[in-house]
Design an enzyme around this catalytic site. Sequence first.
Site, PDB file in Angstrom:
ATOM      1  N   GLU A   1       0.803  -1.232   0.000  1.00 33.18           N
ATOM      2  CA  GLU A   1       0.000   0.000   0.000  1.00 33.18           C
ATOM      3  C   GLU A   1       0.829   1.272   0.000  1.00 33.18           C
ATOM      4  O   GLU A   1       0.583   2.159  -0.812  1.00 33.18           O
ATOM      5  CB  GLU A   1      -0.980   0.012   1.178  1.00 33.18           C
ATOM      6  CG  GLU A   1      -2.209  -0.878   0.989  1.00 33.18           C
ATOM      7  CD  GLU A   1      -1.930  -2.324   1.323  1.00 33.18           C
ATOM      8  OE1 GLU A   1      -0.771  -2.617   1.702  1.00 33.18           O
ATOM      9  OE2 GLU A   1      -2.833  -3.152   1.211  1.00 33.18           O
TER      10      GLU A   1
ATOM     11  N   HIS B   1     -11.007  -4.304   9.523  1.00 31.72           N
ATOM     12  CA  HIS B   1     -11.569  -4.201   8.174  1.00 31.72           C
ATOM     13  C   HIS B   1     -12.922  -3.511   8.203  1.00 31.72           C
ATOM     14  O   HIS B   1     -13.733  -3.699   7.305  1.00 31.72           O
ATOM     15  CB  HIS B   1     -11.724  -5.599   7.538  1.00 31.72           C
ATOM     16  CG  HIS B   1     -10.449  -6.159   6.998  1.00 31.72           C
ATOM     17  ND1 HIS B   1      -9.413  -6.528   7.813  1.00 31.72           N
ATOM     18  CD2 HIS B   1     -10.032  -6.392   5.723  1.00 31.72           C
ATOM     19  CE1 HIS B   1      -8.416  -6.987   7.068  1.00 31.72           C
ATOM     20  NE2 HIS B   1      -8.763  -6.912   5.798  1.00 31.72           N
TER      21      HIS B   1
END
Lengths: 340, 327, 326
Positions: free
Chosen positions: B60, B129
Amino acid sequence: MAHEIIMPALGMAQETGRLVAWLKNEGDTVRKGEPLMEVETDKSTMEVEAPKDGFLVNITALANTDVPVGEVVAHIVEHLEDAPAKLVKASPLALEQEAITAQEPQHQASNQADADTNVRVAEPAINPPTAHNKAKFLASPKLRSLAASENLDLQVLRNAGHPEPFKAADMTTLRQLSIRPNISLRNNATSLVDKTSFNIFLSEINSASQMTVSSELVLASFISASLRVTTNADNIGISYKSGPELQSTMYYNPDKQQLADIAPAEHDILAMAEICDLTSTDFIQLSGDTNSNIIVTISNFTEQFMVTLDWDPNALSQIEALELLRDFSTRIKSPLKQLL
Amino acid sequence: MREITFGAAVNEAIAEEMRLDERIIVLGEDVAEAGTPFKVLSGLVEEFGTQRIIDTPISEPGFTGIAVGAAMTGLRPIVDLMFGDFLFLIMDQLCNQAAKTHYMSGGKLNVPMVLRTNMGATRRSAAQHSQSLHALVAHIPGLKVAMPSSAYEAKGLMKTAIRDNNPVVIFEDKLMYNDKAEVPEEEYLINFGEAEILHTGSDITLVATSSMVQQAEIAAKTLAKQNISAEVIDPRTISPLDETTIINSVKKTSHAIVIDEGHQNYGITAEIAARISEKAFYYLDAPVQRFGAMDVPVPFSPALEDLTVPTAQQIHERAISVLEGKI
Amino acid sequence: MTDKKDNRESYLQMFKQMVRIRAFEEQANQLYLSAKMPGLTHMYVGQEAVAVGICEALTPNDKITSTHRGHGHCVAKGADFKQMFCELLGKEEGYCRGKGGSMHIADQANGNLGANAIVGGSAGIATGAALSAKQLGSNEVSVCFFGDGALGQGLLYETMNMAALWKLPVIYACENNLYGEYTKVEEMAAGDLMARATGFGIESFEVDGQDVLAVNNLTQELVERARKGHGPFFILLNTYRYYGHHVGDINREYYRSKEEEMLWRKERDPITNFTQLLVEKKISTPEELKSIEREIETEAEEAVHYALDAAWPDASEVDMHVFASN
């Protein structure tokens, strides 16, 4: 004339109130609106204010005691020698204060002039408004804005024991509580006054002087003089409504000026009394929406004047009111005597 | 008018823009053939090829940084961050590099990039998440933040974001991808900094973001049955924020609740509530309410997770309490 | 091999650029020591051959990203003294209108995408620039300058991985000056330094960073190959910074011996050694080279005075440039 200070009823089901503290002492000068004492209700602490100017005397309830609602706890008098010590049970506090008071030479004045002097001298000893005097209310910003825009005082809600925080919905109650007392809660007295001498007086003055002296100026001057005699006020503003349209003119201490020199006041002043001169109309009576404590209505009644005095009992006692009416009537009946 | 899903709307926006401008590329994990796990980007690689729809390794910070560099040198990248929670991984590249480059260079370097990511709990994805971290991004000067609340906003805001010469972060509620709404066929853009009033009302203002807009609408309908008229406002972008619409509404209603799925403490609700208190203070008849997600990490258990997010019923109850002066 | 005559221009150019860097840094150091410079800065003195050797192999359109020790790269990529000093002093005429300062100095017109205060922070940007070049077919390459300290940053490996996967035209130039801040590189980087890049299948090279010719020749070769799509590449340049980590790092014997410093200055100085070479090869004379040096030193001095007198940015600029206009 002594004015009673009572323990107020603040809550719905209250039998007694706790007197938390005295904010002024026996013999102190107080001004109308000044906080005198702190009382506790079941909801909050609030201050009880002086209803008029004068001296606080005859304190009979002690701090930190529970006092039955409606009971007299003190008096306010205009002149210290008027304290009706005999009327109320003397508390050790009151007696002590009285002893001290009696010793002070300035309180032994016997004539009006000295009394007036006393009143004037006493003026400087006033508590300046401090932060704590501005009682903090819990209120929503919206309610505050609305109240401010209508010039209403939130203290009114608190005095009535209304629960805080105040909200916009409380505006209705606030408005209701803020309405001035109905005229029907006021007192009035009427007398008929012979106007023969008055008319003669008026025509003589007018032929003598170069200027035109209207009856309005004379009546304004007379009422001002009468007020001065009756209430000992220094500065007298008169709101004089006259003419067919009842237009208002302000006069300031008209009795202190030469009749021919009386002119309308230059600045806005607080009027002590309102004169409603209906003589240019066909009406003999008129009462209505006004803030004045003292209203004198003059109208034509066959060959006489009908003079009605309408007053707020908080502003004048009955004795004072009748004296005022009597004095005014006398001046009208015998105008020449006044010039002497 | 046709109705399409939120996911399809995002897809359309990106595809349309990519057809207009060759400089637009998409980078992220599983964006090409897989079209992302949520299938929002399905079909794009077939049309635009792997040169422009680029699958990255699970890096990322790496691919975000690459996007920053690419944006500075002539491309217009869209970065796909699979879960909003991964924002924490890329904060340096997003907040130290992308957000500040234009300013630090005295206006000489631009970073026209879009970061597309998601938010929203109640999917049983657990604490790492399920976060809604838009407040962290909105806090940084130099970043714009959009929060589409339906398919209609999703398309309009995405197009505007792509055309914007600044770094824009778009948060999509991951539970809304299959929700349908009316979306015009003709092209349209939604400007940043323009809130939408879904419902005018006069008794209370409900400011809501993303999926909370729906919840606020349901609450408003329930309130209407009780003759309480609520005004529902969707800011659509929180940075820039359309303060004026919100303030004017509260000046009218004197009551406000701000509903957002980020944590309540130190978040969007706090910021908007503070602005309302500052600018509509004298009109308030009750304290402004923050209503965010509970300040707990998102629990896994279905018995617990749903408790942490504002519901229409809770919004309704809160509104009643506010209006009855119980708060 | 190219003709000596053609090389004369480029050799003298490299000499000038190295002298320019050194002159700039010495002035900057003085500014700090005389309390005229806001904040801190990081001296590049001793490493001139690295920046110059590499940048002389690039065109103005090729991109570089720099580090917190970025003045050398900035000068080497063609920046002007006045605008640089203005930036260091926070003046309006600076390259970034005073808003970046030493650690964020950028020269967009010359392809310098900026110094970066985050160690390793620009690895993504350089790699992204290479992605742009490839995507747009511009034939440009980008060079990512970083120090041995950045070998500790994960971002570097992530981007090298992607650069290798996508064959991007980027050269990762690791300036190993043996110390990351105040710690020896051996204590910070385990194993083989070059293996880090070769592990990704990236061709890696080691070169003496003090030898400007060696650096330049290698870079020219790699740049040509990168333009053809054979990149990325990794170069490990062994070099040394004469001064401390930053201008305030004056008492540094606790981590670096004076003997070591003296050794590098005496025997491995890039400018001294290149001077010798130029004279030996009869490309120039000591006098000419001295005269070039003096000229550059004067230019630097004048630029400093210019910058000290230059205007501050107006207060109204404080909230400008947060966002670009659309």
